[in-house]
Design a protein around this motif. Structure first.
Motif, PDB file in Angstrom:
ATOM      1  N   THR A  64      -0.850  12.749  11.501  1.00 28.00           N
ATOM      2  CA  THR A  64      -2.209  12.794  11.661  1.00 28.00           C
ATOM      3  C   THR A  64      -2.733  11.728  12.581  1.00 28.00           C
ATOM      4  N   ARG A  65      -3.859  11.843  13.168  1.00 23.92           N
ATOM      5  CA  ARG A  65      -4.248  10.724  14.212  1.00 23.92           C
ATOM      6  C   ARG A  65      -5.266  10.244  13.585  1.00 23.92           C
ATOM      7  N   VAL A  66      -5.796   8.994  13.912  1.00 18.95           N
ATOM      8  CA  VAL A  66      -6.676   8.122  13.702  1.00 18.95           C
ATOM      9  C   VAL A  66      -7.160   7.601  14.856  1.00 18.95           C
ATOM     10  N   PRO A  67      -8.602   7.360  14.952  1.00 22.89           N
ATOM     11  CA  PRO A  67      -8.967   6.726  16.098  1.00 22.89           C
ATOM     12  C   PRO A  67      -8.647   5.469  16.263  1.00 22.89           C
ATOM     13  N   ARG A  68      -8.624   4.490  17.457  1.00 21.27           N
ATOM     14  CA  ARG A  68      -8.399   3.405  17.480  1.00 21.27           C
ATOM     15  C   ARG A  68      -9.360   2.407  17.125  1.00 21.27           C
ATOM     16  N   ASP A  69     -10.751   2.711  17.324  1.00 22.63           N
ATOM     17  CA  ASP A  69     -11.727   1.800  17.004  1.00 22.63           C
ATOM     18  C   ASP A  69     -11.945   1.963  15.549  1.00 22.63           C
ATOM     19  N   GLU A  70     -11.231   2.887  14.741  1.00 17.64           N
ATOM     20  CA  GLU A  70     -11.667   2.820  13.373  1.00 17.64           C
ATOM     21  C   GLU A  70     -10.541   3.413  12.589  1.00 17.64           C
ATOM     22  N   PRO A  71      -9.546   2.737  12.683  1.00 16.00           N
ATOM     23  CA  PRO A  71      -8.264   3.197  12.078  1.00 16.00           C
ATOM     24  C   PRO A  71      -8.182   3.112  10.816  1.00 16.00           C
ATOM     25  N   THR A  72      -8.853   3.984   9.969  1.00 16.97           N
ATOM     26  CA  THR A  72      -8.749   4.065   8.591  1.00 16.97           C
ATOM     27  C   THR A  72      -8.114   5.338   7.955  1.00 16.97           C
ATOM     28  N   ILE A  73      -7.438   5.314   6.893  1.00 19.41           N
ATOM     29  CA  ILE A  73      -6.888   6.448   6.278  1.00 19.41           C
ATOM     30  C   ILE A  73      -6.602   6.140   4.784  1.00 19.41           C
ATOM     31  N   ASP A  74      -6.730   7.301   4.228  1.00 17.49           N
ATOM     32  CA  ASP A  74      -6.359   7.168   2.579  1.00 17.49           C
ATOM     33  C   ASP A  74      -4.804   6.862   2.508  1.00 17.49           C
ATOM     34  N   SER A  75      -4.643   5.883   1.503  1.00 15.13           N
ATOM     35  CA  SER A  75      -3.396   5.433   1.057  1.00 15.13           C
ATOM     36  C   SER A  75      -2.909   6.717   0.336  1.00 15.13           C
ATOM     37  N   VAL A  76      -1.499   6.847   0.435  1.00 16.27           N
ATOM     38  CA  VAL A  76      -0.744   7.824  -0.462  1.00 16.27           C
ATOM     39  C   VAL A  76       0.162   7.122  -1.373  1.00 16.27           C
ATOM     40  N   ASN A  77      -0.378   5.901  -1.903  1.00 12.85           N
ATOM     41  CA  ASN A  77       0.294   4.943  -2.797  1.00 12.85           C
ATOM     42  C   ASN A  77       0.233   5.681  -4.296  1.00 12.85           C
ATOM     43  N   ASP A  78      -0.896   6.444  -4.408  1.00  9.27           N
ATOM     44  CA  ASP A  78      -0.914   6.738  -5.851  1.00  9.27           C
ATOM     45  C   ASP A  78       0.058   7.969  -5.899  1.00  9.27           C
ATOM     46  N   LEU A  79       0.661   8.533  -4.856  1.00  4.28           N
ATOM     47  CA  LEU A  79       1.781   9.580  -5.066  1.00  4.28           C
ATOM     48  C   LEU A  79       2.868   9.153  -5.002  1.00  4.28           C
ATOM     49  N   TRP A  80       3.142   8.505  -3.962  1.00  2.00           N
ATOM     50  CA  TRP A  80       4.573   7.715  -4.067  1.00  2.00           C
ATOM     51  C   TRP A  80       4.456   6.275  -3.867  1.00  2.00           C
ATOM     52  N   ALA A  81       5.168   5.684  -4.747  1.00  2.00           N
ATOM     53  CA  ALA A  81       4.982   4.017  -4.891  1.00  2.00           C
ATOM     54  C   ALA A  81       5.666   3.566  -3.827  1.00  2.00           C
ATOM     55  N   ALA A  82       6.687   4.301  -2.969  1.00  2.00           N
ATOM     56  CA  ALA A  82       7.153   3.658  -1.834  1.00  2.00           C
ATOM     57  C   ALA A  82       6.332   3.532  -0.811  1.00  2.00           C
ATOM     58  N   ALA A  83       5.067   4.180  -0.864  1.00  2.00           N
ATOM     59  CA  ALA A  83       4.123   3.959   0.253  1.00  2.00           C
ATOM     60  C   ALA A  83       3.596   2.423   0.303  1.00  2.00           C
ATOM     61  N   ASN A  84       3.656   1.864  -1.071  1.00  2.00           N
ATOM     62  CA  ASN A  84       3.269   0.434  -0.861  1.00  2.00           C
ATOM     63  C   ASN A  84       3.738  -0.338  -0.035  1.00  2.00           C
ATOM     64  N   TRP A  85       4.904  -0.532   0.338  1.00  2.00           N
ATOM     65  CA  TRP A  85       5.509  -1.516   1.370  1.00  2.00           C
ATOM     66  C   TRP A  85       5.384  -1.015   2.652  1.00  2.00           C
ATOM     67  N   GLN A  86       5.597   0.301   2.690  1.00  2.00           N
ATOM     68  CA  GLN A  86       5.446   1.106   4.072  1.00  2.00           C
ATOM     69  C   GLN A  86       4.192   1.102   4.565  1.00  2.00           C
ATOM     70  N   GLU A  87       3.112   1.120   3.729  1.00  5.31           N
ATOM     71  CA  GLU A  87       2.001   1.075   4.301  1.00  5.31           C
ATOM     72  C   GLU A  87       1.339  -0.334   4.581  1.00  5.31           C
ATOM     73  N   ARG A  88       1.973  -1.184   3.849  1.00  2.00           N
ATOM     74  CA  ARG A  88       1.623  -2.668   4.423  1.00  2.00           C
ATOM     75  C   ARG A  88       2.350  -2.970   5.603  1.00  2.00           C
ATOM     76  N   GLU A  89       3.359  -2.233   6.007  1.00  2.00           N
ATOM     77  CA  GLU A  89       4.292  -2.657   7.219  1.00  2.00           C
ATOM     78  C   GLU A  89       3.374  -2.051   8.518  1.00  2.00           C
ATOM     79  N   VAL A  90       2.737  -0.851   8.130  1.00  3.54           N
ATOM     80  CA  VAL A  90       2.252  -0.102   9.251  1.00  3.54           C
ATOM     81  C   VAL A  90       0.832  -1.117   9.391  1.00  3.54           C
ATOM     82  N   TYR A  91       0.181  -1.458   8.297  1.00  7.15           N
ATOM     83  CA  TYR A  91      -0.856  -2.490   8.592  1.00  7.15           C
ATOM     84  C   TYR A  91      -0.741  -3.486   9.217  1.00  7.15           C
ATOM     85  N   ASP A  92       0.548  -4.329   8.991  1.00  7.64           N
ATOM     86  CA  ASP A  92       0.835  -5.326   9.427  1.00  7.64           C
ATOM     87  C   ASP A  92       1.021  -5.151  11.067  1.00  7.64           C
TER      88      ASP A  92
END
Lengths: 153, 399, 315
Positions: free
Chosen positions: A83-111
């Protein structure tokens, strides 16, 4: 359910996306718009994709492409959701509620990219220090410690 | 809510702080209820298996919460890869999982080959299987021995290291390096097997299972070791799947998932081997699964050495490999079963000679995320044993 | 004069322990190397015997680091509080027929009481270090040493009952060879509890290197650290000598100098056994350690005391 049945099923689910759904090298790729990502992820989880392998992003200038790699133990198949998100407003829903693995993976992408995951329980920097300025894997990241190799080719 | 922030261009870019004015390390806020102690373990600590910092909230000796703080070994390999040609990235992948460099080499090369459409000669595939199974043995020795050392049985460490040493000697005679091999290259491997290597490898494979059974007897049969590891750090199968655990960590919990069998790559379908699976998901099962995997690896190596005879020596590189790869624009992902789990590399090419983006899907990163979950409610002594059983290699966690 | 005499004996005891520690470290390195398929010290002197002679000056000349946050006076003197009681406990060991350095009428109690004072030094050093890991180590040490004092004292009590005296030399005079099988369980309890008392593996929780770095002496360096090590080896030597004397008969097996040799060999065997156990077994956890003490060792020791008491009545 094998990968072709899966494809038919997904084409039924996402008629407008059917031309974009391809099977490359045995792994499916599903392109969705960012507002439908969470719903698509939920659908895929219900279809049996029980493992979230990785979440990553690619900087394409105006947009970031988010890449989710899902795996199904039952179908012995993997699928990419992009999926694509615009650079000036990079926001997307977390999938952490579906897979717990998203916790650290999404933190890394945020980082690394500064993409904000709505609904993430603990969105902090993970690899870099909390006071780090900038998002290193963006293409426009500048840091004096990064030495560009000359374009000798 | 954390606001997204672009890199401010007018602001001075951050420079590496010099030691004198480095900011004080700030303890993250841990919920501090009642009579608990905050203990900081690491980043330099004998049993963190690298440079990991764990902030532990203790109630007496019971762990109420353990928060791993990672990134001390973050070198930005994914960023560095964007600035190097495809071949120049291979040495960087050595530094990812420095206990099992062959895996990262191989996973990266598979992604490059998929991206550029390179067909690898079969002899090279056999050699890759052999070195990677040897690497699995070497890497698991590095997990089993320290499992003993974490519980205090330092002697087991020396016994497993003896076996690792034999593997490393084989690698040294193969490619000259003992730790960072840079052996698997896009299109094949860098050198063919030297004379007499196959015999040396057979000797190793012949003696290894007996050595493993000895370790099984004196370490896993030891009453104190069993008391220290059985029922400790229990991870149930659903959590393992949901948290994306893979490799021995998932298989110790009964998740029967191994890419060598379930998403077969290379020449693995030609070999007969079994996948050891645990049932309790505790430290004992996770560690013992590794031991049996090492024995299974010996079986694969013997079969691969037999199969190697069919191919003409010297055909170890794909034909017409250019010095400088410039794959078509697009992306490719490939994964292999490393000693720690499914190790994947995602590559994006923009048609130039350098990767536009490289992402390493690191199994150790996913497995380490389990630490808060599996260590809660056990004691401080158990925490280090649990951390060891997740077998994190921080080169790969931090990248 | 008495004061001078005491000073001389004190120096002799310290030298005995220090020399024993130096030899003990070398011996432990050799024993552990053999267990681990290694060679151990090799380079300095034949079989590396001079390695420790080289290590002692190194420790002496190392910088004496005292952490900023530490309670400095206590931090500096805590190692002495660990070492002194252990050095003192050697005084009552009966080396020779009718002779112990300090032939006290309550020597047995003296021996049991003094090494356990060392726990105060451990607690002081742990607390003064101002370090969470050290504090946890100190707490563990206190709990462990106080608990294991019970089975250890009970085990020694069985010999005291049989001998009918608290004076070590008298106990040795009364010793009979059949006490060895009779008090064998007591000896095992004493042996295991002593390992726990001297914080050695598999009971080395207070200084568990995989969890607590070095436990209560994490922050010590140089010679203060060496004093802790001397205390540890001193406890090992002293406990082995005492066990070899009162449980295994010591010098009583042979007359004269040969008896002393037998005594020392028995003590060496015990020291080696302690090392063997340390390098073979993993470490227990704190709760398992306590459970083992109170549900296995203490009941066994009580049974041993009862058996010894019944036999003593019948004597």
């Amino acid at each position: 359910m094998d990968i072709t049945e899966l494809r038919e099923h997904l084409c039924g689910q996402y008629p407008d996306l059917c031309p974009l759904f391809s099977i490359e090298f045995g792994d499916g790729v599903l392109l969705v718009t960012s507002d439908r990502l969470h719903a698509a992820a939920r659908d895929l989880k219900d279809l049996g994709f029980d493992r979230l392998g990785m979440v990553t992003a690619v900087d394409y200038g105006e947009e970031f492409e988010l890449v989710y790699r899902l795996q199904s133990r039952e179908m012995r198949a993997g699928i990419f959701v992009k999926t694509r998100v615009p650079r000036d407003e990079p926001t997307i829903d977390s999938v952490n509620d579906l897979w717990a693995a998203a916790n650290w993976q999404e933190r890394e992408v945020y980082d690394m990219f500064g993409i904000v995951f709505d609904g993430h329980p603990d969105l902090r920097r993970i690899l870099l220090t909390d006071d780090w300025v900038g998002y290193p894997l963006r293409k426009d990241y500048e840091n004096p410690t990064i030495i560009r190799r000359p374009d000798y080719l | 809510m954390i606001e997204p922030q672009d890199t401010p261009t007018d602001q001075a870019a951050p420079v590496a702080p010099d030691l004198d004015c480095a900011p004080d390390v700030v303890m993250p806020e841990v919920i501090h209820e009642g009579d608990t102690t905050i203990v900081n373990i690491g980043p330099s600590h004998p049993s963190t298996h690298g440079v990991c910092r764990v902030i532990v909230e203790l109630d007496g000796e019971i762990v109420k919460h353990a928060e791993p703080v990672i990134g001390h070994l973050h070198r930005g390999i994914e960023k560095m890869a964007e600035n190097r040609t495809y071949l120049q990235v291979v040495p960087l992948t050595d530094r990812l999982d420095y206990v099992g460099s062959m895996y990262a080499n191989w996973a990266y090369c598979r992604a490059v080959e998929r991206l550029a459409g390179i067909r690898v000669p079969e002899r090279a595939e056999y050699i890759r299987v052999i070195v990677c199974e040897l690497q699995r043995i070497a890497s698991h020795m590095m997990a089993i021995g320290p499992a003993g050392a974490d519980t205090g049985a330092t002697s087991a460490f020396m016994y497993t290291f003896w076996q690792r040493e034999l593997v490393v000697d084989l690698f040294e005679s193969l490619c000259g390096a003992r730790l960072t091999y840079n052996y698997v290259r896009p299109g094949g491997v860098s050198f063919d097997l030297p004379d007499g290597w196959i015999e040396k490898c057979r000797e190793f494979v012949a003696q290894h299972p007996a050595a493993m059974l000895e370790i099984d007897r004196f370490l896993f049969g030891n009453v104190i070791f069993r008391a220290r590891t059985k029922g400790i750090g229990v991870l149930d199968a659903d959590d393992a799947v949901s948290w994306g655990a893979s490799g021995p960590v998932a298989r110790g919990s009964g998740v029967d998932w191994d890419l060598r069998r379930d998403d077969p790559y290379s020449v693995y379908p030609r070999f007969d081997f079994s996948i050891p699976v645990g049932s309790n998901g505790d430290v004992y099962d996770r560690t013992r699964v590794r031991l049996w995997e090492a024995i299974e690896s010996c079986r694969i190596i013997s079969q691969a050495l037999d199969g190697l005879a069919e191919f003409e020596p010297g055909t170890i590189k794909a034909d017409g490999m250019p010095r400088l790869l410039a794959p078509r624009p697009g992306d490719a992902y490939d994964h292999i079963e490393s000693a720690r789990g499914s190790l994947g590399v995602y590559l994006v090419s923009d048609g130039s000679v350098r990767p536009y983006r490289m992402k390493v899907r690191s199994p150790a990163f996913s497995n380490l995320a389990l630490l808060p979950l599996v260590s809660e409610g056990y004691t401080l002594s158990d925490l280090v044993v649990i951390l060891g059983s997740l077998d994190p290699v921080f080169g790969e966690v931090d990248r | 004069m008495t004061f001078l005499w005491g000073l001389l004996w004190g120096l002799a005891a310290v030298m005995f322990i220090a020399g024993g520690a130096v030899i003990g470290v070398w011996w432990e390195r050799k024993v552990s190397a053999r267990i681990q398929m290694r060679l151990g010290p090799q380079q300095i002197g034949p079989a590396g015997v001079l390695q420790m002679v080289a290590d002692v000056p190194k420790l002496l000349f190392k910088e004496d680091i005292v952490p900023d946050n530490a309670d400095k006076p206590i931090f500096r003197y805590a190692p002495m509080a660990v070492f002194a009681p252990i050095a003192m406990s050697v005084a009552v060991i009966p080396f020779w027929a009718g002779w112990a350095p300090l032939d006290s009428t309550v020597g047995m109690v003296f021996y049991l009481a003094f090494p356990s004072i060392g726990v105060l030094g451990i607690l002081l050093s742990a607390w003064a270090s101002h370090n969470t890991l050290a504090t946890i180590g100190g707490m563990r040490a206190a709990a462990q040493m106080v608990s294991y004092e019970v089975p250890r004292s009970l085990a020694v009590l069985s010999v005291i009952i049989l001998a009918g005296s608290l004076q070590p030399t008298e106990v040795m005079e009364a010793w009979q060879w059949w006490w060895v099988p009779l008090t064998f369980v007591g000896f095992l309890v004493y042996f295991i509890a002593s390992i726990a008392e001297m914080n050695r593996g598999p009971f080395d929780l207070p200084e568990a290197e995989s969890e607590l770095v070095a436990g209560y002496f994490s922050d010590y360096s140089g010679f203060r650290w060496a004093i802790f090590m001397m205390g540890e080896y001193g406890a090992l030597i002293s406990a082995s000598l005492f066990g070899a004397a009162v449980f295994l008969g010591g010098y009583r097996w042979l007359p004269g100098v040969a008896g002393l040799a037998v005594f020392l060999v028995l003590a060496m065997v015990l020291i080696t056994a302690v090392m063997w156990i340390k390098w073979t077994f993993p470490r227990l956890r704190q709760d398992q350690l306590m459970t083992f003490c109170w549900t296995v060792l203490t009941p066994l020791a009580i049974v041993q005391v009862v058996v010894a008491g019944v036999v003593a009545l019948w004597l």
